[in-house]
Design an enzyme around this catalytic site. Structure first.
Site, short mmCIF file in Angstrom:
data_model
loop_
_atom_site.label_atom_id
_atom_site.label_comp_id
_atom_site.label_asym_id
_atom_site.label_seq_id
_atom_site.Cartn_x
_atom_site.Cartn_y
_atom_site.Cartn_z
N ARG A 28 0.85 -1.21 0.00
CA ARG A 28 0.00 0.00 0.00
C ARG A 28 0.87 1.25 0.00
O ARG A 28 0.61 2.22 -0.71
CB ARG A 28 -0.95 -0.02 1.22
CG ARG A 28 -1.95 -1.17 1.19
CD ARG A 28 -2.97 -1.10 2.32
NE ARG A 28 -2.42 -1.38 3.64
CZ ARG A 28 -2.30 -2.59 4.18
NH1 ARG A 28 -2.68 -3.66 3.49
NH2 ARG A 28 -1.80 -2.75 5.39
N LYS B 150 -11.28 14.70 6.93
CA LYS B 150 -12.48 14.24 6.22
C LYS B 150 -13.30 13.29 7.09
O LYS B 150 -12.73 12.48 7.83
CB LYS B 150 -12.07 13.50 4.94
CG LYS B 150 -13.26 12.99 4.14
CD LYS B 150 -12.84 12.07 3.02
CE LYS B 150 -13.30 10.66 3.30
NZ LYS B 150 -13.13 9.75 2.15
N LYS C 54 -18.12 18.09 0.74
CA LYS C 54 -17.84 17.07 -0.28
C LYS C 54 -19.12 16.30 -0.56
O LYS C 54 -19.43 15.32 0.13
CB LYS C 54 -16.73 16.15 0.23
CG LYS C 54 -16.39 15.00 -0.69
CD LYS C 54 -15.03 14.42 -0.36
CE LYS C 54 -14.76 13.17 -1.15
NZ LYS C 54 -13.37 12.73 -1.08
P1 13P Z 1 -14.64 8.44 -4.69
O1 13P Z 1 -14.29 9.66 -5.51
O2 13P Z 1 -14.05 7.17 -5.20
O3 13P Z 1 -16.12 8.37 -4.42
O4 13P Z 1 -13.94 8.62 -3.29
C1 13P Z 1 -14.01 9.84 -2.67
C2 13P Z 1 -13.99 9.65 -1.23
O5 13P Z 1 -13.10 10.09 -0.57
C3 13P Z 1 -15.09 8.90 -0.61
O6 13P Z 1 -15.09 9.13 0.75
#
Ligand code: 13P
Length: 376
Positions: free
Chosen positions: A86, A176, A259
């Protein structure tokens, strides 16, 4: 020495650091009134960093897949997953020459923020040195919501303040938290909406207190056969509940980012809408439900094809030349899918080129300057 007068206003600032000031206040509703130490959020730092993350032409790489998800992704292209596997894949992505022209921040997972680049430099230190903000996923995952079959509540509030302090020290400047909202018969329930909105707001408040710009991610999933109108209504509901909770909990909106998903029909729906309709409905939903003093919106890709994710963002920036917020990206799969395939089947350089190409396409979409012909 530090208290001269009993006054309900701020008495004396006693220390400051990059994150926040500590001050003493008289707390009047205690008997007897007593001075308490309070933390003053550094709103100027939060606003400045939030604006930099959504500066023109740049966006976020979401590379914060949990160990389970990343292992599935690696195994999906025929590779074994290990801590080193990873690390090696991600370090190669981050080392992509000049990717900072399109990437302002990278969201890391707990394992990754403690790892190093190939030459031993800590990953967060390397990213900062090339003008990319390290970010950190701080939720601990979406778990079954009690009494609501098929629905989830995101966990991770316990100990969050302490983890934010550590992540800030490790170099993170934003965070996040992803809430997951499923659409189905009787779903989402009121309980799912209110608990997830509440958790998002609590997370955002704690991050801001500790100097991290919170990315607030309420994701309405594409799974299901619902139409785009249903996606619009559910997205409007979770967005308005989330911002109401943020207001209640004192979240500083100019120091946060959102987001969201775009407004798209469910994957199983027979009535798919055009790219133009996706862009127009998404803008309408956001304009009606997102505070206009938020600095930026960084979309998730959510399972859209690479090109759809770029085209939708491009159209939004083309249609609305003066939106209240910057419209940008925080893509995981739509930035990494091609790069991961090349990593498995070709060379590290080919993986970097694939990532670089997608990053460039999305960078152009930030100003409505992308076109499908650039994909070849
Ligand atoms: P995706 O763009 O693959 O949906 O992932 C964004 C993300 O951080 C989801 O939490």
């Amino acid at each position: 020495m530090w208290l001269q007068a009993q006054d309900s206003s701020l008495v004396q600032s006693i220390s400051s650091d990059i994150r926040h000031d500590y001050t003493w206040r008289w707390l009047e509703n205690t008997k007897p009134a007593r001075p308490v130490r309070v933390v003053i959020m550094d709103t100027a730092l939060l606003e400045k960093n939030a604006m930099k993350i959504v500066s023109p032409g740049r966006g976020i790489l979401a590379a914060d897949e949990s160990t389970g998800t990343m292992s599935n992704r690696l195994q999906g292209v025929g590779l074994e997953s290990s801590e080193e596997a990873r690390r090696a894949y991600r370090a190669n992505l981050f080392a992509t020459p000049n990717c900072q022209s399109a990437i302002s921040g990278v969201i890391l997972y707990d394992e990754t923020i403690r790892q190093t680049m190939d030459d031993g430099v800590p990953i967060s230190e390397y990213l900062s040195s090339v003008d990319i903000f390290p970010g950190i996923k701080v939720d601990t995952g979406a778990k079954q919501l009690a009494n609501c079959e098929g629905e989830k509540i995101t966990e991770g509030l316990d100990g969050l303040r302490e983890r934010c302090v550590e992540y800030f020290a490790l170099g993170a400047r934003f965070a996040k938290w992803r809430a997951v909202i499923a659409i189905g018969e009787g779903m989402p329930s009121d309980a799912c909406i209110s608990t997830n909105a509440h958790a998002l707001a609590r997370y955002a408040a704690i991050c801001q207190e500790q100097g991290l710009v919170p990315i607030i991610e309420p994701e309405v999933l594409m799974d299901g056969n619902h139409d785009a109108t249903r996606c619009f209504d559910v997205t409007a509901e979770i967005l308005s509940a989330t911002f109401a909770a943020c207001e209640e909990q004192g979240v500083h909106i100019p120091g946060a980012l959102l987001k969201p998903n775009m407004i798209i029909a469910g994957k199983g729906s027979e009535v798919q809408i055009s790219r133009e309709e996706v862009a127009a409905l998404t803008l309408k939903c956001l304009r009606e439900n997102v505070p206009h003093d938020l600095p930026g919106i960084v979309f998730l890709s959510g399972g859209q094809s690479d090109e759809d994710a770029t085209a939708h963002l491009n159209l939004m920036n083309e249609i609305d030349s003066n939106p209240p917020w910057q419209l940008s990206y925080s893509y995981g799969r739509a930035l990494q899918a091609a790069a991961l395939n090349k990593w498995a089947s070709e060379t590290p350089e080919a993986s970097q080129q694939a990532f670089s190409h997608r990053a460039k396409m999305n960078s152009l979409a930030r100003s409505g300057d992308w076109s499908a012909t650039m994909e070849n």
